[in-house]
Scaffold this motif. Structure first.
Motif, mmCIF file in Angstrom:
data_model
loop_
_atom_site.group_PDB
_atom_site.id
_atom_site.type_symbol
_atom_site.label_atom_id
_atom_site.label_comp_id
_atom_site.label_asym_id
_atom_site.label_seq_id
_atom_site.Cartn_x
_atom_site.Cartn_y
_atom_site.Cartn_z
ATOM 1 N N ASN A 241 0.828 -1.206 0.000
ATOM 2 C CA ASN A 241 0.000 0.000 0.000
ATOM 3 C C ASN A 241 0.864 1.258 0.000
ATOM 4 O O ASN A 241 0.556 2.254 -0.667
ATOM 5 C CB ASN A 241 -0.920 0.006 1.224
ATOM 6 C CG ASN A 241 -2.023 -1.035 1.102
ATOM 7 O OD1 ASN A 241 -2.399 -1.413 -0.007
ATOM 8 N ND2 ASN A 241 -2.528 -1.507 2.239
ATOM 9 N N VAL A 242 1.952 1.209 0.772
ATOM 10 C CA VAL A 242 2.861 2.355 0.795
ATOM 11 C C VAL A 242 3.471 2.586 -0.588
ATOM 12 O O VAL A 242 3.566 3.724 -1.081
ATOM 13 C CB VAL A 242 3.955 2.144 1.863
ATOM 14 C CG1 VAL A 242 5.002 3.259 1.785
ATOM 15 C CG2 VAL A 242 3.334 2.091 3.259
ATOM 16 N N ARG A 243 3.913 1.495 -1.209
ATOM 17 C CA ARG A 243 4.535 1.626 -2.541
ATOM 18 C C ARG A 243 3.528 2.122 -3.581
ATOM 19 O O ARG A 243 3.866 2.913 -4.473
ATOM 20 C CB ARG A 243 5.115 0.288 -2.978
ATOM 21 C CG ARG A 243 6.308 -0.147 -2.144
ATOM 22 C CD ARG A 243 6.901 -1.430 -2.694
ATOM 23 N NE ARG A 243 8.076 -1.831 -1.917
ATOM 24 C CZ ARG A 243 8.802 -2.915 -2.189
ATOM 25 N NH1 ARG A 243 8.469 -3.694 -3.202
ATOM 26 N NH2 ARG A 243 9.859 -3.205 -1.444
ATOM 27 N N VAL A 244 2.283 1.618 -3.458
ATOM 28 C CA VAL A 244 1.254 2.072 -4.400
ATOM 29 C C VAL A 244 1.039 3.571 -4.263
ATOM 30 O O VAL A 244 0.873 4.300 -5.253
ATOM 31 C CB VAL A 244 -0.061 1.297 -4.161
ATOM 32 C CG1 VAL A 244 -1.216 1.952 -4.922
ATOM 33 C CG2 VAL A 244 0.094 -0.147 -4.607
ATOM 34 N N GLU A 245 1.038 4.056 -3.000
ATOM 35 C CA GLU A 245 0.852 5.485 -2.790
ATOM 36 C C GLU A 245 2.006 6.281 -3.390
ATOM 37 O O GLU A 245 1.811 7.334 -4.017
ATOM 38 C CB GLU A 245 0.737 5.767 -1.292
ATOM 39 C CG GLU A 245 0.422 7.228 -0.978
ATOM 40 C CD GLU A 245 0.236 7.456 0.507
ATOM 41 O OE1 GLU A 245 0.074 8.619 0.906
ATOM 42 O OE2 GLU A 245 0.261 6.454 1.265
#
Length: 673
Positions: free
Chosen positions: A420-424
């Motif tokens: 999720n962090v990387r997607v953001e």
């Protein structure tokens, strides 16, 4: 127990792995590849047809150039006769017998049907090929020659006009019309008019009178003429076996000279063109490039209208070749490709099915195992032996994955958070990229607008050329019609000439600025002194009007490599600029010398004037597009286009100037090898 979807067995089977793998295996072969093949064949067929149209258009160009060459050569030969010393001596001596013999000799050499000398009253003083003593002189060709300018054109002679010249011409022009399928409706049954190559050249008499040498060649049933065109356009082995090239000359819509056959040994003389071609070519003045029904078969055809000296469409020039051999070859090729595709498909389907079976059987076992685990049987395993392919490895690892399922659950949650962090982060990067893309898109839109402005400029320039040509042509006609009385309005006529010439130059400069690539010509080996000499008649009126003396220094031994027309354009532009810089008169010096620059041998052409000169800041901007010192008399494109033309050949233009000390432009071009 295994879960069920509640669907009927048939629809359940459609959702099975087996069905999907079979669909994946067969879909490219049975659906996608046929569609691609169909699209490819349609595009190939279109390209094939377009290639045939391109060929017949090229054939029409060759035929048109041959006809134009015949017209031009006839006019030039007549002009050469009138300018010959022999003719002048005979006319001066008044020996009518020698004059008639000279005319007959030249008539035979030029393959003309008649050749005569006529004055402004229509009185024939000497002739060959005709016994007429008085003839019409109101033809534009003859009137122009009597006014002092050689002229030639295709003209239509009525039966009375032919009879006035020679009864044999009436017989040759006479054609019985043959009923033709799909022809334009008409109540005529015979064609008695004659299509004539008509040329005339002015002849000055010793007493100061004005006469003209007039010659003509009848094209009706002139089979040597049309066969020469056919042999020139469709040389041996230029068409595939079974095809046949044809050429035809039409008077209105009637074939008066053709190698199209009605039967094996009978030419289709007297047959008529189809209604569709008649409307497009003779009615609308268009060039026909398409398939057309010609007498008794379909041909890939090209028709263009022929215009007489009055500017009326009076006939057509046609070339074409049989369509059937090309259509047969196209369909045979399409059939061969389709047959090969079907054969390959039939042979490959069993192989695809066998490969699919080796995939979906292990997958079904794994699906059953997963279904048991989902129902609570955690001890269920695939039980498949380890094999070397990817599916076998998946089956082996499936059991291990079931053992470590709980252990991996925590890791998966951690990975999910990290994901999720990387997607953001990626989302933010994507937003930044989108902003950059929007900026780039705006730049592309601006570039497209600039390109569109260039297209519009070129289109407007081309449209302006048409009324210019009409104005110039009608002005010449008015001068010819007014004759000596035109001197009353000479100033007005000259003013119109100057303004039309100015518009033409502006239009040409706009075209070269908007689409310079269309003005690139063939590079030729040129003698600089010869090119300069050829330019002088083009600027003579400008120099004489300004009272400018011309000094020549021809010292160059080498040849330069550049398109002749482009080099003349550059020289004429520089000479005219020099004339404008000397409104009160002066001296124009034209020099050509051999000069080496940048380690390369070349030729320098210097155009120097004694005019008003230019300041240093003007010299720095003189080659910028649209920069001009003439205010309302120029567009500022001349020197910019000239610099572009010279630079494209590896040369350069330099300038030296000072206020009130004159200007010298130097064109340097590499020496032709």
């Amino acid at each position: 127990m295994a879960k069920t979807t509640g669907l009927p067995p048939f629809f359940e089977a459609l959702r099975s792995v087996r069905f999907r793998l079979l669909a994946i295996a067969l879909l490219p072969t049975l659906v996608i590849l046929p569609l691609l093949l169909g699209v490819t064949m349609v595009r190939w067929s279109g390209k094939f047809d377009a290639l045939l149209i391109t060929k017949v258009n090229s054939d029409l160009t060759v035929a048109h150039q041959y006809l134009a060459t015949i017209l031009e050569n006839t006019g030039e030969r007549l002009e050469a006769i009138t300018n010959s010393v022999q003719l002048r001596d005979i006319v001066a001596s008044g020996d009518q017998g020698s004059l008639a013999a000279l005319l007959e000799d030249n008539r035979r050499k030029l393959n003309l049907d008649f050749l005569f000398v006529v004055n402004g009253k229509g009185e024939i003083s000497a002739s060959a090929g005709t016994r007429a003593t008085n003839i019409r002189v109101d033809w534009p060709v003859r009137a122009t020659a009597l006014a002092g300018k050689a002229s030639y054109a295709i003209d239509i002679f009525s039966q009375q006009d032919l009879a006035a010249l020679s009864p044999s011409l009436v017989e040759r022009a006479h054609l019985e019309l043959v009923p033709t399928q799909s022809a334009h409706a008409a109540d005529r049954t015979v064609e008695t008019r004659g299509m004539m190559i008509h040329a005339a050249s002015p002849l000055r008499l010793p007493d100061g009178g004005s006469s003209a040498l007039v010659g003509g060649r009848l094209l009706n049933q002139n089979l040597d003429f049309i066969d020469t065109i056919n042999d020139l356009v469709y040389r041996q082995a230029s068409l595939p076996e079974g095809s046949q090239g044809t050429a035809t000359l039409f008077l209105d819509d009637v074939r008066i000279s053709t190698n199209v056959r009605l039967f094996e040994n009978r030419r289709a003389l007297g047959t008529r063109v189809s209604e569709a071609v008649h409307s497009a070519v003779l009615g609308a003045g268009q060039v026909w490039l398409d398939s057309a029904f010609v007498v008794n078969d379909w041909y890939i055809s090209a028709y263009e209208p022929l215009v007489d000296s009055y500017g009326k469409r009076v006939g057509m020039l046609y070339v074409g070749f049989l369509e059937a051999p090309f259509a047969r070859a196209k369909y045979e090729t399409l059939g061969s490709v389709i047959a090969a595709f079907l054969g390959i498909t039939i042979l490959s389907i069993p192989v695809f099915l066998r490969w699919a079976r080796g995939i979906f059987k292990p997958l079904e076992r794994m699906t059953q195992t997963i279904s048991k685990v989902d129902d609570g049987d955690l001890g269920a395993r695939t039980g498949l032996p380890p094999i070397g392919d990817e599916i076998g490895q998946v089956a082996v690892h499936l059991d291990e994955l079931l053992d470590r399922l709980q252990q991996r659950e925590g890791e998966l949650r951690a990975w999910n958070e990290e994901l999720n962090v990387r997607v953001e982060q990626r989302t933010q990067e994507l937003q930044l990229a989108n902003l950059r893309l929007e900026a780039t898109t705006k730049q592309l839109v601006m570039s497209e607008k600039l390109a569109t402005i260039g297209e519009i400029t070129a289109g407007v320039a081309h449209e302006i050329n048409n009324p210019i040509a009409v104005i110039q042509g009608n002005l010449e006609v008015a001068r010819a019609m007014l004759g000596d009385t035109a001197d009353v309005a000479r100033t007005e006529f000259n003013l119109i000439d100057d303004q039309v010439d100015r518009i033409s130059r502006i239009v040409g400069k706009l075209l070269q600025f908007a689409r310079p690539e269309e003005f690139a010509g063939y590079v030729e080996r040129q003698s600089p002194s010869t090119v300069i000499s050829d330019c002088m008649p083009l600027v003579k009126h400008v120099l004489n009007r300004a009272g400018i003396d011309v000094v020549r220094h021809d010292g160059a031994k080498g040849l330069l490599a550049m398109n002749r027309t482009e080099l003349q354009q550059v020289l004429v532009n520089l000479i005219v600029n020099a004339a404008h810089a000397m409104p009160q008169g002066g001296t124009l010096t034209l020099t050509d010398v051999d000069e080496e620059r940048h380690g390369a041998r070349g030729v320098a052409i210097i155009v120097a004037d004694t005019g008003v000169g230019m300041s240093a800041d003007v010299v720095e901007r003189i080659f910028d597009p649209f920069f001009t010192t003439k205010r309302q008399e120029g567009t500022g494109l001349g020197l910019s286009v000239s610099q572009m033309l010279v630079a494209r050949q590896g040369g350069e233009i330099t300038v030296e100037s000072a206020v009130n000390s004159g200007t010298a432009f130097t064109i340097w071009l590499p020496e032709a090898v």
